[in-house]
Design a protein around this motif. Structure first.
Motif, PDB file in Angstrom:
ATOM      1  N   SER A 174     -13.271 -54.712 124.590  1.00  0.00           N
ATOM      2  CA  SER A 174     -14.252 -55.511 123.859  1.00  0.00           C
ATOM      3  C   SER A 174     -15.074 -56.338 124.848  1.00  0.00           C
ATOM      4  O   SER A 174     -14.560 -56.825 125.854  1.00  0.00           O
ATOM      5  CB  SER A 174     -13.532 -56.447 122.892  1.00  0.00           C
ATOM      6  OG  SER A 174     -14.308 -57.596 122.663  1.00  0.00           O
ATOM      7  N   SER A 190     -24.245 -46.354 126.774  1.00  0.00           N
ATOM      8  CA  SER A 190     -24.707 -46.947 125.521  1.00  0.00           C
ATOM      9  C   SER A 190     -23.702 -46.647 124.425  1.00  0.00           C
ATOM     10  O   SER A 190     -22.787 -45.835 124.592  1.00  0.00           O
ATOM     11  CB  SER A 190     -26.087 -46.399 125.154  1.00  0.00           C
ATOM     12  OG  SER A 190     -26.035 -44.997 125.138  1.00  0.00           O
ATOM     13  N   ASP A 202     -18.547 -50.600 122.215  1.00  0.00           N
ATOM     14  CA  ASP A 202     -18.214 -51.657 121.253  1.00  0.00           C
ATOM     15  C   ASP A 202     -19.125 -52.871 121.419  1.00  0.00           C
ATOM     16  O   ASP A 202     -19.434 -53.274 122.535  1.00  0.00           O
ATOM     17  CB  ASP A 202     -16.764 -52.109 121.460  1.00  0.00           C
ATOM     18  CG  ASP A 202     -15.835 -51.340 120.542  1.00  0.00           C
ATOM     19  OD1 ASP A 202     -16.366 -50.549 119.730  1.00  0.00           O
ATOM     20  OD2 ASP A 202     -14.611 -51.523 120.659  1.00  0.00           O
ATOM     21  N   ASP A 203     -19.545 -53.440 120.283  1.00  0.00           N
ATOM     22  CA  ASP A 203     -20.371 -54.640 120.362  1.00  0.00           C
ATOM     23  C   ASP A 203     -19.483 -55.876 120.239  1.00  0.00           C
ATOM     24  O   ASP A 203     -18.266 -55.809 120.397  1.00  0.00           O
ATOM     25  CB  ASP A 203     -21.464 -54.623 119.309  1.00  0.00           C
ATOM     26  CG  ASP A 203     -20.877 -54.607 117.907  1.00  0.00           C
ATOM     27  OD1 ASP A 203     -19.629 -54.636 117.782  1.00  0.00           O
ATOM     28  OD2 ASP A 203     -21.664 -54.556 116.952  1.00  0.00           O
ATOM     29  N   LEU A 204     -20.118 -56.996 119.921  1.00  0.00           N
ATOM     30  CA  LEU A 204     -19.358 -58.246 119.879  1.00  0.00           C
ATOM     31  C   LEU A 204     -18.536 -58.375 118.594  1.00  0.00           C
ATOM     32  O   LEU A 204     -17.797 -59.336 118.414  1.00  0.00           O
ATOM     33  CB  LEU A 204     -20.318 -59.439 119.997  1.00  0.00           C
ATOM     34  CG  LEU A 204     -20.934 -59.587 121.394  1.00  0.00           C
ATOM     35  CD1 LEU A 204     -22.168 -60.460 121.344  1.00  0.00           C
ATOM     36  CD2 LEU A 204     -19.911 -60.177 122.355  1.00  0.00           C
ATOM     37  N   ARG A 254     -21.150 -56.925 113.648  1.00  0.00           N
ATOM     38  CA  ARG A 254     -21.646 -55.957 112.676  1.00  0.00           C
ATOM     39  C   ARG A 254     -20.613 -55.791 111.567  1.00  0.00           C
ATOM     40  O   ARG A 254     -20.951 -55.656 110.399  1.00  0.00           O
ATOM     41  CB  ARG A 254     -21.922 -54.619 113.355  1.00  0.00           C
ATOM     42  CG  ARG A 254     -23.290 -54.585 114.034  1.00  0.00           C
ATOM     43  CD  ARG A 254     -23.619 -53.196 114.575  1.00  0.00           C
ATOM     44  NE  ARG A 254     -24.944 -53.172 115.187  1.00  0.00           N
ATOM     45  CZ  ARG A 254     -25.188 -53.607 116.419  1.00  0.00           C
ATOM     46  NH1 ARG A 254     -24.210 -54.101 117.155  1.00  0.00           N
ATOM     47  NH2 ARG A 254     -26.412 -53.574 116.898  1.00  0.00           N
ATOM     48  N   TRP A 283     -25.662 -59.521 111.210  1.00  0.00           N
ATOM     49  CA  TRP A 283     -24.923 -59.484 112.476  1.00  0.00           C
ATOM     50  C   TRP A 283     -25.709 -60.122 113.616  1.00  0.00           C
ATOM     51  O   TRP A 283     -25.132 -60.736 114.509  1.00  0.00           O
ATOM     52  CB  TRP A 283     -24.572 -58.039 112.846  1.00  0.00           C
ATOM     53  CG  TRP A 283     -25.762 -57.144 113.060  1.00  0.00           C
ATOM     54  CD1 TRP A 283     -26.390 -56.390 112.135  1.00  0.00           C
ATOM     55  CD2 TRP A 283     -26.472 -56.950 114.277  1.00  0.00           C
ATOM     56  NE1 TRP A 283     -27.446 -55.722 112.674  1.00  0.00           N
ATOM     57  CE2 TRP A 283     -27.524 -56.051 113.993  1.00  0.00           C
ATOM     58  CE3 TRP A 283     -26.314 -57.435 115.579  1.00  0.00           C
ATOM     59  CZ2 TRP A 283     -28.423 -55.630 114.971  1.00  0.00           C
ATOM     60  CZ3 TRP A 283     -27.202 -57.015 116.549  1.00  0.00           C
ATOM     61  CH2 TRP A 283     -28.261 -56.122 116.242  1.00  0.00           C
ATOM     62  N   ASN A 339     -24.759 -62.547 117.237  1.00  0.00           N
ATOM     63  CA  ASN A 339     -25.185 -62.336 118.615  1.00  0.00           C
ATOM     64  C   ASN A 339     -26.062 -63.490 119.099  1.00  0.00           C
ATOM     65  O   ASN A 339     -25.946 -63.953 120.229  1.00  0.00           O
ATOM     66  CB  ASN A 339     -25.971 -61.030 118.721  1.00  0.00           C
ATOM     67  CG  ASN A 339     -25.054 -59.818 118.711  1.00  0.00           C
ATOM     68  OD1 ASN A 339     -23.833 -59.982 118.536  1.00  0.00           O
ATOM     69  ND2 ASN A 339     -25.614 -58.654 118.871  1.00  0.00           N
ATOM     70  N   ALA A 399     -23.844 -56.538 125.907  1.00  0.00           N
ATOM     71  CA  ALA A 399     -23.085 -56.653 124.662  1.00  0.00           C
ATOM     72  C   ALA A 399     -24.029 -56.670 123.466  1.00  0.00           C
ATOM     73  O   ALA A 399     -23.739 -56.082 122.420  1.00  0.00           O
ATOM     74  CB  ALA A 399     -22.239 -57.923 124.684  1.00  0.00           C
ATOM     75  N   HIS A 400     -25.170 -57.319 123.620  1.00  0.00           N
ATOM     76  CA  HIS A 400     -26.127 -57.408 122.513  1.00  0.00           C
ATOM     77  C   HIS A 400     -26.819 -56.066 122.264  1.00  0.00           C
ATOM     78  O   HIS A 400     -26.873 -55.581 121.144  1.00  0.00           O
ATOM     79  CB  HIS A 400     -27.159 -58.493 122.804  1.00  0.00           C
ATOM     80  CG  HIS A 400     -28.298 -58.514 121.810  1.00  0.00           C
ATOM     81  ND1 HIS A 400     -28.137 -58.898 120.491  1.00  0.00           N
ATOM     82  CD2 HIS A 400     -29.605 -58.171 121.935  1.00  0.00           C
ATOM     83  CE1 HIS A 400     -29.300 -58.800 119.850  1.00  0.00           C
ATOM     84  NE2 HIS A 400     -30.215 -58.358 120.705  1.00  0.00           N
ATOM     85  N   ARG A 432     -25.935 -53.153 123.525  1.00  0.00           N
ATOM     86  CA  ARG A 432     -24.999 -52.033 123.685  1.00  0.00           C
ATOM     87  C   ARG A 432     -25.584 -51.007 124.641  1.00  0.00           C
ATOM     88  O   ARG A 432     -25.576 -49.804 124.380  1.00  0.00           O
ATOM     89  CB  ARG A 432     -24.676 -51.398 122.325  1.00  0.00           C
ATOM     90  CG  ARG A 432     -24.063 -52.386 121.374  1.00  0.00           C
ATOM     91  CD  ARG A 432     -24.037 -51.859 119.979  1.00  0.00           C
ATOM     92  NE  ARG A 432     -22.930 -50.917 119.779  1.00  0.00           N
ATOM     93  CZ  ARG A 432     -22.850 -50.136 118.715  1.00  0.00           C
ATOM     94  NH1 ARG A 432     -23.805 -50.156 117.803  1.00  0.00           N
ATOM     95  NH2 ARG A 432     -21.818 -49.328 118.573  1.00  0.00           N
TER      96      ARG A 432
END
Lengths: 236, 292, 331
Positions: free
Chosen positions: C85, C156, C159-161, C164, C171, C175, C243-244, C246
């Motif tokens: 993560s 790309s 996993d994002d933060l 979502r 979401w 962020n 992270a934002h 991806r």
């Protein structure tokens, strides 16, 4: 007799700092004048402003009957020669290259050769060192190159800034001997010197500069009779 | 033996292009203390100018190449007249000029992209044919590149050391104020230096694009090489830059041959940094002095 | 007011600025504009850090995008290869960026200004070309080949933060506040550096290097400290960028990014405290408006950069501060 150099109301300085305050000055043809006075009061600044290295903020500089344009190269090409403080040699060039740079604006190759010979006659030491780089010279030799480079321009007025600066007393004597030789010719010379006794025998006119203004002017006799004034400014 | 010969030939070709790209950069730094981030764009500009003249206007090739080289001198002059000359006497010139020329670089790169698109063109300045020494191939193209670079660099060396014009440049580089007192029009000297640098860069660009191809970003690669070369040589040392360029070209060819082309530059850069740890002023270096 | 030190004053401004940005989502609800503000905060943070280095410490580094990319790549690589993560990988990315800065700094920062600029620039170029020419598969999954450093495509879709899942359609607000937190940390650090003991050392080095050396201030050492600190926060910003969006790829190294951020600093005001933030905001607005004129972004950035260096070299904040000083000293 008209003046060779005539400065009226000249002000100049560095950035926001005004150093010279409306200077008036006349230098007659074929004479040696000296500007004396304590350090940090604008003597060198005056020479830089006259030579065009520093822009004039106000006032006029007339040289040889012609109003001088801005910019040092243009003034140098009209025969206004400055031998700057601290020599400002081209350190990566040889002695002879430095001297030849002095004649950069001249085209008469025969006369340039004659000037070079004149320099070597006055400073035989430079002939010995002619292929050495300027950076390898001693302080006295550098001064000789500086003055010699000024002679090479064959200008109408030679301004020499502090020829004794940073040299040992014995060397200063040698330099002044050379200046005496130069002065006996028909040259017009203006020399800046902190210590008036050094130039007392060379120059005919003296100007005392203090706080960016001339506070006293006179000839050699007046200088000799004005011990009090000089003491006040120079501490004896 | 064949391998070594091939490396030397590839290396000399690379090196002579790098040299042509670097000496102008070294000259501007040596004389004006200016680091020109737009030097790479000058190369691109020259290459596209000769391409345009030859392919689009139908100008005969030799004249098209001449036009391209002149275009480089023109852009160097314009940059001096419109930007550099107003900044020369500022206190933080050395850093702000890098920022300003970075602006020029992005501007021209983008304009070229808009005008010609990103598609790579073939540079018309090509010489067909090759001959062999044993198993080693030597193309006429790389011989022409080496010869052109050698001629141009010798011409510049002659200009700097043997002429009055070069004397003025060297004097200005060593001591600007003293040069002025000798009657050297230093402002003019700076302009001339920018023209020379632009001309050499454009010539380098034309040569480089004749081997690779034309693209808006083609100047970046040789510019970075030129940076590294100038750093190794010691900024401002013109002969040093020429010699370092040849050496690094051969080195890059050797590394490329034995380890793969993509490692040529990284290994070279690593070695350069290693050199600088022991000789922080570069191999030939003294700052701010043009030495021919 | 005058009882406050510079440090306290600027920290108060910081609180005000951050609160203002925190309130913006109350008025701005379109996702597009929220996204643009997120991007603004990211670039502002990078610009602020670079200005600390360039303007205050006097290190002419052109390598800031490398540290940004290191942060981004750390998040991308750990996301793709280890399913980690971003919450875990972001701080790791920042630390790696700082370590890289230490190594580069030790090798390069002893040199003169121009050499530092050239070498850092060359290093960034080298790294980016090594990455984008790499075609050797490190991981092959479902016929999809991924080189160790992502090759020309980068990474790309990792996993994002986690917002979502948590906030569904909203979401981006999650962020938004994470990026705001990073900006807060980065700004706070920059203020502490500029107006603290380090800043004092930088100023004394700027005034007279020889005098500073005589007082036992070692230039190289302070430059390396500044280099490492700013690389840490630049890396952190790069990590939150990855992270934002991806995404982490070689496009981050592009010259145009470097010049864009340079323009923010110059427009806002080099050597100021708040100039880069102001500059980032202005440049984002200018670029947004220019989108209506077609693809002229880089041309425009080039022109703006040249004009400011020529005509307003102190930038808007620097010139404004000078004017203010003149007015107050006269009254």
């Amino acid at each position: 007799m008209t003046a060779l150099l005539s400065v009226t109301g000249l002000s100049s300085g560095y950035r926001q700092q005004r150093v010279l305050h409306e200077i008036d000055l006349e230098v007659p043809q074929g004479s040696v004048s000296a500007i004396i006075g304590p350090n940090g009061h604008g003597k060198s600044t005056l020479l830089k402003a006259i030579s065009g290295l520093l822009p004039s903020w106000s006032g006029e500089t007339v040289f040889d009957g012609e109003a001088m344009p801005n910019g040092a190269p243009e003034r140098a090409r009209r025969g206004l020669v400055l031998v700057p403080q601290g020599d400002q040699l081209f350190m990566g060039m040889t002695v002879e290259e430095n001297l030849m740079m002095g004649a950069f604006a001249r085209k008469d190759s025969g006369a340039i050769k004659a000037s070079l010979e004149e320099v070597y006659t006055l400073f035989p030491r430079l002939l010995e060192r002619r292929t050495q780089r300027a950076e390898s010279l001693s302080g006295g030799e550098r001064r000789m190159v500086g003055i010699g480079r000024g002679m090479m321009a064959n200008g109408k007025l030679m301004m020499i800034d502090e020829p004794s600066l940073g040299l040992a007393p014995l060397i200063i004597e040698q330099i002044y001997e050379a200046l005496n030789v130069l002065a006996t010719g028909s040259r017009s010379i203006m020399v800046v010197e902190e210590n008036p006794s050094r130039v007392a025998n060379v120059a005919s006119t003296f100007h005392l500069m203090d706080g960016g203004r001339f506070t006293w002017s006179g000839d050699a006799d007046a200088l000799a009779g004005s011990g009090d004034i000089l003491k006040t400014y120079l501490g004896g | 033996m064949d391998a070594i010969l091939q490396i030397v030939i590839t290396g000399l070709t690379l090196g002579s292009m790098y040299a042509l790209g670097s000496v102008g950069l070294a000259l501007t730094y040596g004389t004006m203390g200016m680091f020109n981030m737009a030097h790479g764009v000058f190369m691109t500009f020259g290459a596209y100018a000769s391409y345009t003249a030859a392919t689009l206007w139908g100008v005969p090739l030799p004249f098209a190449i001449l036009l391209g080289v002149m275009a480089g001198g023109f852009i160097g002059a314009s940059m001096h007249l419109f930007i550099v000359r107003f900044m020369l006497h500022r206190e933080d010139f050395q850093t702000t000029i890098m920022v300003a020329t970075a602006g020029v670089a992005i501007l021209f790169q983008d304009l070229i992209l808009k005008q010609f698109g990103a598609y790579p063109f073939k540079q018309p300045a090509q010489i067909e044919g090759l001959y062999r020494i044993g198993n080693t191939v030597v193309t006429y193209q790389s011989l022409a590149i080496m010869a052109t670079a050698a001629v141009l660099i010798s011409a510049m060396a002659w200009l700097l050391t043997k002429t009055r014009f070069g004397l003025a440049i060297r004097a200005t580089a060593m001591n600007q104020d003293a040069a002025k007192l000798m009657g050297v029009k230093t402002e003019l000297t700076y302009l001339q230096v920018m023209i020379i640098a632009g001309t050499l860069a454009a010539a380098a660009g034309i040569l480089i694009s004749s081997l690779a191809s034309l693209s808006p970003a083609m100047g970046t690669n040789p510019l970075i090489r030129a940076f590294v070369i100038c750093v190794v040589a010691g900024l401002g040392s013109v002969t040093g830059a020429g010699l370092a360029a040849i050496a690094l070209g051969v080195m890059e060819a050797a590394i490329g041959y034995y380890f793969g082309v993509r490692y040529g530059f990284p290994v070279m850069l690593g070695l350069v940094i290693l050199v600088l740890i022991f000789k922080p002023a570069g191999l030939f270096g003294k700052q701010g002095v043009v030495r021919a | 007011m005058s009882r406050l030190t510079d440090l306290q004053k600027n920290l108060l401004i910081l609180v005000a600025v951050l609160s203002a940005i925190a309130m913006l989502p109350l008025f701005v609800t379109q996702r597009y504009f929220l996204g643009e503000i997120v991007l603004f905060m990211i670039w502002a943070s990078v610009a602020v850090q670079w200005n600390v280095l360039l303007g205050h410490a006097g290190v002419f580094s052109l390598g800031q995008m490398l540290f940004f990319a290191i942060g981004a790549y750390a998040v991308g690589m750990m996301g793709v290869f280890l399913d980690m993560s971003p919450w875990m990988s972001m701080p790791i990315g920042a630390v790696i960026a700082a370590v890289a800065a230490l190594v580069i700094g030790l090798a390069c920062l002893r040199l003169e200004t121009a050499y530092v600029a050239l070498l850092t620039f060359a290093i960034v170029f080298m790294v980016s070309s090594l990455i984008s020419t790499d075609a050797e598969c490190f991981l092959t999954e479902g016929g999809l080949c991924t080189p160790l450093f992502g090759g020309g495509n980068g990474f790309s879709g990792f996993d994002d933060l986690g917002f979502r899942k948590m906030l569904k359609g909203k979401w981006i607000l999650g962020n938004y506040f994470v990026v705001l937190a990073v900006l807060a940390v980065s700004l706070c650090a920059s203020i502490l550096v500029i107006h603290g003991r380090l800043g004092l050392a930088f100023r004394s080095l700027g005034d007279s290097r020889i005098y500073a050396a005589a007082r036992g201030i070692n230039r190289t050492q302070f430059h390396i400290i500044a280099f490492v600190i700013t690389a840490f926060f630049t890396g952190l910003t790069g990590a939150v960028y990855a992270a934002h969006f991806r995404f982490a790829g070689p496009s981050l190294f592009e010259f145009s990014n470097l010049v864009f951020i340079l323009a923010m600093i110059v427009v806002g005001g080099l050597k100021t405290t708040w100039g880069p933030v102001l500059g980032a905001a202005l440049m984002m607005v200018v670029v947004e408006i220019a989108k209506g004129w077609g693809d002229v972004q880089n041309t425009l950035i080039g022109i703006i950069l040249i004009l400011f260096v020529l005509l307003l070299p102190k930038g808007i904040a620097g010139t404004g501060a000078n004017l203010l000083r003149k007015v107050t000293s006269k009254s």
